[in-house]
Design a protein around this motif. Structure first.
Motif, short mmCIF file in Angstrom:
data_model
loop_
_atom_site.label_atom_id
_atom_site.label_comp_id
_atom_site.label_asym_id
_atom_site.label_seq_id
_atom_site.Cartn_x
_atom_site.Cartn_y
_atom_site.Cartn_z
N PRO A 136 6.54 16.25 -51.25
CA PRO A 136 5.90 17.66 -51.39
C PRO A 136 5.65 18.63 -52.08
CG PRO A 136 8.75 16.81 -50.28
CD PRO A 136 7.46 15.97 -50.70
N ASP A 137 6.33 18.12 -52.93
CA ASP A 137 6.84 19.35 -54.05
C ASP A 137 5.11 19.78 -54.47
OD1 ASP A 137 9.55 19.41 -53.56
OD2 ASP A 137 10.13 18.06 -54.42
N ALA A 138 5.25 18.45 -55.33
CA ALA A 138 3.72 19.44 -56.19
C ALA A 138 2.18 19.27 -55.82
CB ALA A 138 3.43 17.58 -57.24
N TRP A 139 2.51 18.69 -54.58
CA TRP A 139 0.96 18.83 -53.49
C TRP A 139 1.69 19.72 -52.06
CZ3 TRP A 139 -3.76 15.51 -53.15
CH2 TRP A 139 -4.45 16.45 -52.60
N PRO A 140 1.93 20.74 -51.97
CA PRO A 140 2.39 20.79 -50.43
C PRO A 140 1.65 20.51 -49.06
CG PRO A 140 2.89 22.42 -51.75
CD PRO A 140 2.07 21.64 -52.85
N CYS A 141 0.45 21.34 -49.21
CA CYS A 141 -0.07 21.30 -48.17
C CYS A 141 -1.63 20.19 -48.46
CB CYS A 141 -0.45 23.17 -48.17
SG CYS A 141 0.54 23.96 -47.91
N ALA A 142 -0.87 19.39 -49.29
CA ALA A 142 -2.15 18.23 -48.98
C ALA A 142 -2.28 18.20 -47.99
CB ALA A 142 -1.37 16.51 -49.37
N VAL A 143 -2.91 17.55 -46.92
CA VAL A 143 -3.87 17.70 -45.84
C VAL A 143 -4.46 18.62 -45.49
CG1 VAL A 143 -4.36 16.37 -43.73
CG2 VAL A 143 -2.50 15.37 -44.62
N ALA A 144 -3.94 19.89 -45.65
CA ALA A 144 -4.35 20.88 -44.94
C ALA A 144 -5.56 21.22 -46.35
CB ALA A 144 -3.73 22.42 -45.23
N ASP A 145 -5.35 21.05 -47.57
CA ASP A 145 -6.71 21.15 -49.13
C ASP A 145 -7.66 20.64 -48.72
OD1 ASP A 145 -4.59 22.92 -49.64
OD2 ASP A 145 -4.15 22.11 -51.58
N ALA A 152 -15.81 22.89 -46.58
CA ALA A 152 -16.36 23.66 -47.74
C ALA A 152 -18.48 23.88 -47.77
CB ALA A 152 -15.93 23.21 -49.09
N GLU A 153 -18.69 24.91 -47.40
CA GLU A 153 -20.24 24.71 -46.88
C GLU A 153 -21.19 24.06 -48.01
OE1 GLU A 153 -22.11 24.68 -44.13
OE2 GLU A 153 -19.78 24.73 -43.17
N ASP A 154 -20.68 24.62 -49.50
CA ASP A 154 -21.24 24.83 -50.59
C ASP A 154 -21.70 22.85 -50.92
OD1 ASP A 154 -18.53 24.26 -51.36
OD2 ASP A 154 -18.70 25.86 -52.96
N SER A 155 -21.04 22.37 -50.85
CA SER A 155 -21.02 20.95 -51.19
C SER A 155 -22.52 20.32 -50.81
CB SER A 155 -20.50 19.90 -50.28
OG SER A 155 -20.77 18.48 -49.91
N PRO A 156 -22.99 19.67 -51.43
CA PRO A 156 -24.23 19.28 -51.50
C PRO A 156 -24.71 17.85 -50.46
CG PRO A 156 -23.68 18.17 -53.70
CD PRO A 156 -22.56 18.97 -52.85
N CYS A 163 -18.40 15.06 -42.70
CA CYS A 163 -16.89 14.75 -41.80
C CYS A 163 -16.95 13.67 -41.95
CB CYS A 163 -18.18 14.96 -40.78
SG CYS A 163 -16.85 15.06 -39.35
N LEU A 164 -17.51 12.53 -41.81
CA LEU A 164 -17.04 11.35 -42.30
C LEU A 164 -16.71 10.82 -42.93
CD1 LEU A 164 -20.24 9.23 -40.93
CD2 LEU A 164 -18.46 9.21 -39.86
N ALA A 165 -16.77 11.35 -44.57
CA ALA A 165 -16.34 11.33 -45.98
C ALA A 165 -14.95 11.94 -45.81
CB ALA A 165 -16.04 11.88 -46.63
N LEU A 166 -13.89 12.45 -44.97
CA LEU A 166 -12.71 13.75 -44.31
C LEU A 166 -11.99 12.73 -43.60
CD1 LEU A 166 -10.35 15.74 -44.78
CD2 LEU A 166 -12.27 16.83 -42.40
N LEU A 167 -12.83 12.04 -42.49
CA LEU A 167 -12.41 11.37 -41.26
C LEU A 167 -11.37 10.16 -42.80
CD1 LEU A 167 -14.38 11.90 -37.98
CD2 LEU A 167 -11.78 12.24 -38.26
#
Length: 933
Positions: A136-145, A152-156, A163-167
């Motif tokens: 948790p130290d080096a990346w505390p909010c990994a999942v939320a990030d 983000a809307e600016d993705s190509p 959505c499928l990649a995130l899932l």
């Protein structure tokens, strides 16, 4: 010694130098792995690629292999190499490179969101591994990030692809955690961090699942993601909304399987029983599936009925105790139990028409255990509710155990028949267990049904129904003491009335009689009701297993009541043996049965029966002994020797501890003169020697000869004494000519039983010295090809040292050479051989759990009996650098030797020290592998 790396394709066209892990060479190797028809080249390529994946160069070529112009197989290898580097070599990555590595992986995942799915999954696994190592130290909010970056809307990439990649990433994260090699303390921290982070995941999953515009592929991925996260033991109440959404999704055939998996995983997590209110809310949801279940059964939709059954059983089996505790909700839980009963009795024959009923059997064990675990008052209430349910269960199980019609069964494959046999065994085990709940009333119930069936004149009964009821009886009688049951006499009386027109029914009749053999021993007047059936069945090859095993049980349990029937039993047995009706193993059982039978007769009767029984075989063996060895007469010889050894295994006239006890014990007078087995062995001894002289080269024949004497020795014990001198002489000649492990095993038996008796010590000592001398010569020539002989020799030495240490005091024994051989045997790769060697060095040690425990036994024994020498030896042994492992520092070696030398009382502590030292040697100390040791 320097290791040489092999370059793929080295055997072919000009290959790059060894260890040149470039992009080009990796691509060549992959082409060779996938497309080269030569299996040797494929194996070389695979070996080289595995080395490439763990090489430092992998950080360089992995990214290049992911380029868009590469084919998916090459991209997949690149992604896999990244995962291996991150998961196994995390400590090699400088902390200042974490962020750039994370950014690169996010970029690649975004790019592959609309590319190859298998590559996308490997990249997601790599990023998941990175996240777990940083949390948790080096990346505390990994999942939320992760969620924020992919939203983000600016993705190509289009919204659905992102959505499928995130899932996919969110799905593999918990899976990677379950299989990760994180040290235990880190695992706890990361688990706690992930439990908090599920707050960023579940709202997103709920939104996507309930959103009408979500396409089916997204909703399916949501369900799989939820299924993955619940295995992190997320509180059940936090899953409520998603579980309800998953229940709703069961109506969609495309989402059905994923919904079932998600619901079952959520309900089955161990922590779920704490959330009783949520469990109570789930019961109506499960009961609401009953109409869908009935429709599926009616339409023959096995997949749907199977899935719904899994859900009902998951709730009932995992939480019966918690739900039974809610007494005010007893009716809703009873409704769930009845739904599971429907699943148990689902129409059709398992496994051809249905595969669901078998899922439910464990539930009935669990429910019974939970009911019987309550205090008396509560148990009485639930017994009143559930006894009728369990009687209904017995009816359902016996119906499910019924064979199909002969015509239908004829079309079943051998695999289906075997699955059905195993299913019936599971039903049998369940019935035996249910007896604890229902008691003697269950036997009465079965007996009444069978009686009505066999005596009813109204309608013809099916053999299947009769067979199932008998099978139920047999299931209980095999393991429960039915000696005091008042229905068994009636059952024995009913058996001869059964019209046996079918092999399956005949088999069950036989096995039922066998299950009642102990009862028959207490009620010998009933033997004559069933023995003719058994003897008649012996002549039918289709009833071979059931009839022979039943006769063996009767002869073992009732031998003192069988003398009036002995002549008939021997005559029928001889007849079927001569006609070769039975396979080899059943012939052996039949000889064991006859051994039990003859044991209870007078000595002259035994000898008379033995003469008629084995004379034909002796004549056959005499004829075979004259023939030139060939494969067919070898089989005949081994068969005859096997028959004799099985007969002598159970033929015991001494009547020791396993015989009847109590006031009515009937013991025959101790027979005067030699034991009948010894008489026969002495008569055939010359013949056996003659057979051996021609077959000494054949391990199987030698083993069969040794088995006759070994089994006789074990059975007769001291009565075998007259045979000791000539057997020792024969064994010595055998082993001197061609050493065989079976001869050493028989020598060990003789040492165990006779070495301590002065009269027998000289021949035993002579044999021991001879086999030791021959084996030492074998060691000088190279023992590596004879691990079985080395194993048996070590066991013999250990037995001799334990039973008669004087054997090692003889001047003709080279004790130093024996010791050296045992040290050599410690280096054998075969675990049993090493264990036997350790047994020799650590005499008196208990059976060890593993080889490390065996080595600990030796160190403990040395420390106890030769402390001053061990302190010198251990220092000397650990002095060379790099021994026993390059991973050990001099300080660690010093600590180990001091710990060992200090502990001379507690063997368990020495085992723990050796275990710790082993882990240090292998570089596994402090890893999750520790738990496996």
């Amino acid at each position: 010694m320097e290791r040489r790396e092999e370059q793929p394709g080295a055997a072919g066209a000009g290959a790059a130098p060894a260890l040149d892990f470039t992009v080009e060479n990796v691509e060549k190797a992959l082409h060779q792995l996938y497309y080269d028809p030569n299996i040797e080249n494929k194996n070389l390529a695979q070996k080289w690629l595995m080395q490439a994946q763990v090489s430092p160069q992998a950080w360089h070529f992995s990214w290049q292999l992911l380029q868009p112009d590469k084919v998916p197989e090459i991209q997949y290898f690149g992604a896999s190499a990244l995962h291996i580097k991150i998961s196994r070599y995390w400590s090699d990555i400088p902390t200042d490179q974490y962020e750039s590595l994370k950014a690169q992986l996010f970029t690649q995942i975004t790019r592959f969101a609309s590319g190859s799915k298998i590559v996308l999954t490997r990249l997601c696994v790599a990023l998941a591994s990175l996240a777990l190592s940083m949390m948790p130290d080096a990346w505390p909010c990994a999942v939320a990030d992760m969620v924020r970056l992919f939203q983000a809307e600016d993705s190509p990439v289009d919204g659905q692809g992102r959505c499928l990649a995130l899932l996919e990433l969110l799905t593999v994260l918990p899976e990677e955690f379950q299989t990760s090699r994180l040290p235990q303390y880190r695992k706890g921290l990361v688990r706690a961090s992930l439990a908090v982070e599920c707050g960023a995941v579940f709202p997103l999953l709920e939104q996507l699942l309930q959103q009408p515009s979500s396409p089916s592929c997204v909703r399916q991925k949501v369900l799989k993601c939820f299924s993955s996260w619940v295995q992190l033991e997320v509180p059940l109440q936090d899953c409520e909304a998603l579980i309800q959404a998953a229940f709703a999704a069961l109506q969609d055939s495309e989402l059905f399987d994923s919904s079932v998996e998600a619901i079952v995983n959520a309900i089955s997590q161990p922590d779920a029983q704490r959330y009783v209110n949520t469990l109570l809310k789930l019961i109506p949801l499960v009961l609401g599936l009953q109409e869908q279940l009935r429709q599926a059964v009616q339409n023959g939709d096995m997949e749907t009925s199977h899935g719904i059954c899994r859900i009902a059983v998951a709730l009932g089996e995992n939480h019966s105790r918690a739900l039974l505790d809610q007494v005010e909700h007893w009716q809703s839980f009873l409704a769930l139990v009845n739904m599971i009963m429907f699943c148990t009795g689902i129409p059709g024959h398992y496994p051809v028409n249905e595969t669901t009923s078998s899922l439910t059997l464990t539930f009935w064990y669990t429910l019974q255990d939970d009911i019987l675990s309550f205090e008396a008052e509560k148990q009485a209430v639930y017994q009143q509710v559930y006894r009728p349910v369990y009687f209904q269960l017995v009816d359902v199980l016996l119906h499910k155990a019924q064979f199909p019609s002969d015509e239908e069964y004829g079309f079943w494959s051998s695999d289906e028949k075997e699955q059905f046999r195993i299913y019936r065994v599971d039903i049998s085990d369940t019935l035996m267990y249910v007896y604890e709940m229902l008691g003697a009333e269950l036997l009465s119930n079965l007996y009444d049904k069978l009686g009505r069936l066999l005596t009813s004149s109204e309608e013809p009964y099916s053999w299947q129904h009769t067979e199932a009821l008998l099978y139920g009886f047999q299931s209980i009688a095999e393991t429960i003491d039915v000696n005091y049951s008042d229905v068994v006499p009636g059952l024995i009386g009913l058996i001869p009335r059964i019209s046996i027109s079918n092999v399956q029914l005949a088999d069950t009749v036989m096995f039922t009689i066998g299950a009642l053999s102990e009862w028959l021993a207490d009620h010998p007047v009933m033997i004559n009701s069933v023995l003719p059936l058994v003897l008649h069945a012996l002549g039918n090859p289709e009833l071979s297993v059931s009839s022979v095993s039943t006769l063996k049980k009767i002869c073992r349990e009732c031998k003192y009541d069988l003398p009036p029937y002995a002549a008939n039993i021997v005559a029928v047995s001889q007849d079927v043996l001569m006609k070769q009706i039975h396979k080899t193993s059943q012939c052996m059982w039949l000889m064991q049965a006859l051994g039990f039978l003859l044991s209870a007769l007078q000595v002259e009767e035994i000898l008379k029966n033995l003469h008629s029984l084995i004379s034909p075989y002796i004549q056959q063996l005499e004829k075979l002994a004259e023939e030139i060895p060939n494969p067919s007469n070898k089989l005949a010889i081994v068969h005859i020797l096997g028959l004799l050894s099985n007969l002598f295994t159970t033929l015991d006239v001494s009547h020791h501890e396993d015989d009847h006890e109590g006031p009515e014990v009937r013991k025959l007078p101790v027979p005067q003169g030699p034991n009948p087995v010894v008489v026969v062995l002495q008569q055939v001894f010359q013949l056996i020697q003659k057979v051996l002289s021609k077959w000494l080269n054949d391990a199987q024949v030698v083993e069969a000869v040794c088995a006759i004497f070994e089994k006789s020795v074990k059975t007769l014990l001291d009565d075998f004494a007259p045979m000791v001198p000539q057997l020792c002489e024969m064994l010595g000649r055998m082993y001197s000519t061609i050493p065989q492990a079976s001869a050493l095993d028989l020598t060990r038996q003789l040492v165990h039983i006779f070495a301590h008796e002065p009269a027998h010590f000289p021949p035993i000592e002579a044999l021991f010295l001879l086999v030791t001398s021959v084996t030492l010569t074998l060691f000088q020539q190279g023992p590596r090809d004879h691990p079985d002989i080395v194993d048996s020799f070590m066991q013999l030495l250990a037995q001799a040292l334990k039973r008669k240490p004087d054997l090692f005091l003889c001047e003709r024994l080279d004790v130093k050479a024996v010791f050296q051989c045992a040290v050599l045997a410690l280096k054998f790769p075969e675990a049993p051989t090493v264990k036997a060697s350790c047994g020799f060095f650590a005499i008196g040690g208990q059976a060890s759990r593993s080889l490390m425990d065996c080595f600990a036994d030796i160190l403990f024994a040395l420390n106890k009996h030769c402390f001053s020498l061990l302190s010198l030896w251990i220092k000397e042994a650990l002095q060379p650098p790099g021994f026993p492992s390059a991973r050990l520092s001099p300080e660690q070696k010093d600590t180990f030797s001091q710990q060992i030398l200090r502990e001379r009382v507690n063997k368990r502590r020495v085992k723990e020290m050796v275990k710790e030292f082993t882990l240090l040697c292998r570089g596994l100390h402090g890893t999750d592998y520790t738990a496996d040791y």
